[in-house]
Enzyme design. Sequence first.
Site, short mmCIF file in Angstrom:
data_model
loop_
_atom_site.label_atom_id
_atom_site.label_comp_id
_atom_site.label_asym_id
_atom_site.label_seq_id
_atom_site.Cartn_x
_atom_site.Cartn_y
_atom_site.Cartn_z
N HIS A 22 0.84 -1.17 -0.04
CA HIS A 22 0.07 0.05 0.06
C HIS A 22 0.93 1.32 0.00
O HIS A 22 0.60 2.06 -0.64
CB HIS A 22 -0.98 -0.14 1.20
CG HIS A 22 -1.95 -1.18 1.11
ND1 HIS A 22 -1.99 -1.93 2.34
CD2 HIS A 22 -2.68 -1.46 0.45
CE1 HIS A 22 -2.77 -2.73 2.45
NE2 HIS A 22 -3.36 -2.70 1.04
N LYS B 99 -20.46 -3.10 12.81
CA LYS B 99 -20.05 -4.60 12.49
C LYS B 99 -18.70 -4.92 12.50
O LYS B 99 -17.97 -4.76 11.39
CB LYS B 99 -20.80 -5.12 11.02
CG LYS B 99 -20.78 -6.59 10.92
CD LYS B 99 -21.72 -6.59 9.46
CE LYS B 99 -20.70 -6.20 8.21
NZ LYS B 99 -21.39 -6.55 7.10
N SER C 247 -2.75 -8.56 2.57
CA SER C 247 -3.20 -8.41 4.17
C SER C 247 -3.80 -9.60 4.49
O SER C 247 -3.54 -9.97 5.41
CB SER C 247 -4.12 -7.15 3.98
OG SER C 247 -3.62 -5.92 3.57
P1 ADP Z 1 -9.66 -4.02 -0.34
O1 ADP Z 1 -10.46 -4.76 0.72
O2 ADP Z 1 -10.40 -2.86 -0.98
O3 ADP Z 1 -9.26 -4.96 -1.40
P2 ADP Z 1 -7.01 -3.82 0.51
O4 ADP Z 1 -6.80 -3.01 1.80
O5 ADP Z 1 -6.79 -5.19 0.66
O6 ADP Z 1 -8.45 -3.45 0.31
O7 ADP Z 1 -6.29 -2.85 -0.66
C1 ADP Z 1 -6.43 -1.47 -1.04
C2 ADP Z 1 -5.83 -1.39 -2.19
O8 ADP Z 1 -4.55 -1.71 -2.47
C3 ADP Z 1 -6.59 -2.30 -3.33
O9 ADP Z 1 -6.37 -1.47 -4.70
C4 ADP Z 1 -5.45 -3.27 -3.64
O10 ADP Z 1 -5.10 -3.87 -4.94
C5 ADP Z 1 -4.07 -2.75 -3.37
N1 ADP Z 1 -3.01 -3.42 -2.86
C6 ADP Z 1 -3.21 -4.49 -1.84
N2 ADP Z 1 -2.09 -5.12 -1.68
C7 ADP Z 1 -1.13 -4.81 -2.37
C8 ADP Z 1 0.39 -4.67 -2.71
N3 ADP Z 1 1.03 -5.80 -2.00
N4 ADP Z 1 0.98 -3.88 -3.65
C9 ADP Z 1 0.16 -3.04 -4.22
N5 ADP Z 1 -1.17 -2.75 -4.15
C10 ADP Z 1 -1.74 -3.47 -3.13
#
Ligand code: ADP
Length: 153
Positions: A17, A41, A129
């Site tokens: 992120h 929730k 995550s």
């Molecule tokens: P969501 O629940 O909306 O998928 P996330 O917190 O998992 O939320 O991810 C938020 C954003 O960050 C999404 O666009 C996801 O594709 C991107 N993202 C998640 N992990 C990575 C990563 N390792 N590298 C780049 N972008 C990521």
Amino acid sequence: MGTAIFPGSFDPYTKGHHDIVTRGLALFDKIIIAIGHNSRKNTRYFDLDKMISMIDATYENEDRVSTITYNELTATLASTHKAKFLLRGLRNTTDFEYENSIAQINSNLNPSLDSVFLITSPEFAYINSTIIREVHKYGGDISAYLPYDSSSI
Ligand code: ADP
């Protein structure tokens, strides 16, 4: 290019992120990290307030980044903040399929909103995550995946 919203669960906020936000700062004047959260929730694994503090600490020297929580349509949130862009990261084709649908729906809901995708840097592409939560739950070390001190969350 004005303001972009970077929406997500961020449970936890990872180096993946952080990479998207850092690169996004070259495109946008301001980035709002928006943590989707339903207070009635609580399905989060990591404590929300600690996560906000750690994200804020990560960007303490960057006044173009801010962190908020929200519990409404992302498209509505973007209008409220006069953001014309949603910033999202793309790791792989699974992300693409999912993001493609969300982007269409968001632009139906708010036609002045465009989604902007950054392809993940290869060194962070495997960071996920869901897997980090699993590792943490069973006592594994997650510090390598986070841009802040993992003992603070
Ligand atoms: P969501 O629940 O909306 O998928 P996330 O917190 O998992 O939320 O991810 C938020 C954003 O960050 C999404 O666009 C996801 O594709 C991107 N993202 C998640 N992990 C990575 C990563 N390792 N590298 C780049 N972008 C990521």
